[in-house]
Design an enzyme around this catalytic site. Structure first.
Site, short mmCIF file in Angstrom:
data_model
loop_
_atom_site.label_atom_id
_atom_site.label_comp_id
_atom_site.label_asym_id
_atom_site.label_seq_id
_atom_site.Cartn_x
_atom_site.Cartn_y
_atom_site.Cartn_z
CG ASP A 1 -1.93 -1.57 3.01
OD1 ASP A 1 -3.08 -1.27 2.65
OD2 ASP A 1 -1.48 -1.31 4.15
CE LYS B 1 -8.96 0.79 1.34
NZ LYS B 1 -7.83 0.27 2.11
#
Ligand code: AMP
Length: 582
Positions: free
Chosen positions: A14, A76
């Site tokens: 993740d 991100k």
């Protein structure tokens, strides 16, 4: 032992906006792998030390509070953009930064499992566009990983529920509010089959925005705008953001929280001014963000033609769903309690290794089937004849959002002029009628076209694979085939940039992993120093100096002595690193 058992397993990762985790499917179930500090959460933060060495995770997070210019987080969010982050003169793209986090997780997994790791399933927000998905795959490659599959984060969370409840028959909505992204997924479970029915979300909305609302509120009480403060006093904002993050978490547990105001240098000095915030004020600050939350929920429900009362379970995923203000909002929408059965920080990583087990055909999951959807509409640009005039810039969808994947769909298009030499197929993502309001994902040059009258056909086929990567093919009437896995116009994804980035990453110097915990203690003590009144600082300041100089020498006894002195000094001030670093 058979040959396959000896092979390193495919891990599940993740890659989060705020924290990243790695897991592995072992002995019939998914398990999280702790990092070198014993924690399963590795902050997605990268720092560069004065020596030019790279640090990743908790040590970088510590450094960020006192030296924000030397660290970067939340990259991100910019995964698909040509953005560069400058850390002490070294420039990094979001892909490179992500690859550094992945590299760190890969090493943690290799250490824990006692073998090199080469393959991974990586999760991405459902609403990650084609660029962001390609960027994630590249980040994996740069970290030395073959990315076997990218799966949507809420799908990964759903897989964990499906893995445990495969005999159930129900309709589930998964609400995933992470640090930087928000996703909603509707899933049907029946006879060990998990069928994702729809997904919707926003890639620029997450828990960090809720923190920013508090930061902006506090600065506003001091008549300062956040944008101005960020530019003029970065250290003050970095420290204040850390205070506001704590306050946000405090408001999850209690009715009010206090926030100390740092000075322009980002320090608290003797008796810092304190601002109190209660849940009611916080709720009203969150209002605009919650309104943005409701649009994707409504869209995901509309696309499945379900009403809130048709949903059996509402499942919360992502650290930020712990906020009571968010939970009430969701419960009010669905008129039922929301469930957080698994740790919302961990479930996505666990689901990634369930997916890895499905790929590797592990016996523990051989009865499970999962289908996913394409979360957005994909199509091409066309011109239209309107009122006798030809107008460009219209969007013609080929793959509709929430189609089950993998999927291949084709449409016929026609040339506008006789003997037209070529066509540029521009591929867009979005739902708007006009391409200007959608996102250009890439283009395919179809040239030369065979000679022919205006209105000659050209068949375009879109194939969307299970990792969410799009392939576009065009066929001319003679049967000639033009084909591309979309190369994007994003500079950082061009083949040359990718090669340059791989070389650069290989040449970076990393701070030794075994010393990171020691470095982390130094940064923690430094951060605490900024919180102390002036009369208490000298003693800690000296202990840090002594510790840092011992770190730079190789005498182990001297180092242990200095470390003990620093820990004793912190403890005499009532500060425990364990509490904070846990
Ligand atoms: P994730 O990307 O899923 O790790 O989510 C991290 C986000 O969850 C960050 O924005 C955190 O601030 C937020 N978060 C984690 N724990 C809490 C909490 N107890 N209360 C409020 N927000 C939290």
């Amino acid at each position: 032992m058979t040959e396959t058992q000896k092979n390193a397993p495919c891990v599940g990762i993740d890659l989060g906006t705020t924290n990243s985790l790695v897991s592995v499917f072992l002995n019939g179930k998914p398990e999280l792998i702790p990092n070198s500090h014993g924690s399963v959460l590795t902050p997605s933060v990268i720092g560069v030390l004065e020596s030019g060495e790279i640090i990743v995770g908790q040590a970088a997070k510590e450094l960020r509070v006192t030296q924000p210019d030397a660290c970067v987080s939340c990259f991100k969010r910019f995964m698909a953009q040509d953005r560069r982050f400058n850390l002490r003169g070294q420039e990094f793209s979001p892909i490179e930064l992500s690859s550094l986090v992945l590299r760190s997780l890969k090493e943690d997994a290799a250490n824990a499992l006692g073998m090199p790791i080469t393959e991974a399933v990586i999760t991405v927000p459902a609403y990650f566009n084609d660029h962001a998905r390609q960027a994630t795959r590249l980040a994996g490659e740069m970290a030395g990983l073959t990315v076997r599959r990218m799966i949507n984060e809420p799908t990964a969370a759903a897989l964990v529920h499906g893995f445990h409840d495969r005999d159930d028959e129900k309709m589930i909505t998964i609400i995933d509010l992470g640090g930087g992204t928000f996703d909603v997924t509707v899933m049907e479970v029946f006879e060990s089959t998990l069928e994702i029915r729809s997904t919707a979300g926003e890639s620029m909305l997450g828990g960090e925005d809720f923190t920013d609302r508090i930061v902006a509120h506090v600065l506003q009480t001091q008549n300062i705008a956040l944008e101005v403060a960020e530019f003029q006093f970065p250290r003050r904002v970095a420290r204040l953001r850390s205070e506001c993050e704590n306050a946000k978490r405090q408001l999850t547990r209690s009715d009010s929280a206090s926030i100390r105001l740092p000075n322009e240098e980002g320090e608290f000095g003797g008796d810092p001014k304190t601002i109190h915030i209660d849940r009611t004020t916080y709720s009203s600050l969150c209002g605009p963000l919650l309104r943005r939350v409701s649009a994707p929920i409504a869209r995901a429900m509309r696309d499945t033609d379900l009403a809130p009362e048709d949903i059996d379970d509402v499942i919360l995923v992502g650290g930020a769903t712990r906020m009571p203000v968010f939970q009430s909002f969701v419960e009010n929408y669905f008129q039922k309690p929301a469930i957080a059965r698994f740790n919302p920080d961990e479930i996505v990583a666990l689901g990634a290794s369930v997916q890895a087990a499905l790929i590797e055909r592990d016996a523990a999951v051989d009865d499970m089937i999962m289908t996913d959807v394409c979360p957005f509409t994909l199509g091409v640009e066309v011109s239209k004849e309107l009122g006798g005039q030809r107008k460009d810039g219209y969007f013609s969808p080929i793959l509709h959002r929430n189609s089950t994947i993998p999927i291949s769909q084709e449409e016929m298009f026609y040339t506008v002029a006789a003997n037209q030499p070529s066509v540029t197929v521009r591929v867009y993502q979005g739902d708007s009628r006009k391409t200007a309001e959608n996102m250009l994902v890439g283009q395919l040059e179809v040239s030369p076209l065979p000679q022919g009258p205006a209105g000659s056909p050209l068949l375009i086929r879109f194939t969307y694979d299970i990792s969410g990567v799009l392939e576009v093919e065009a066929y001319t009437p003679g049967g000639k085939k033009f084909r591309t896995v979309l190369t994007s116009h994003v500079e950082s994804l061009s083949p040359q940039s990718v090669e340059d980035a791989k070389r650069r990453i290989a040449s970076l110097k990393f701070y030794p992993r075994e010393d990171q915990a020691n470095l982390q203690l130094a940064r923690f003590a430094e951060r605490m120093l900024g919180e102390l009144p002036s009369w208490q600082r000298q003693q800690l300041d000296q202990a840090i100096d002594f510790y840092e100089s011992a770190m730079n020498r190789s005498n182990r006894d001297e180092f242990h002595h200095a470390k003990q002195m620093l820990l004793t000094c912190l403890s005499s001030l009532g500060i425990s690193p364990e509490d904070d670093l846990a």
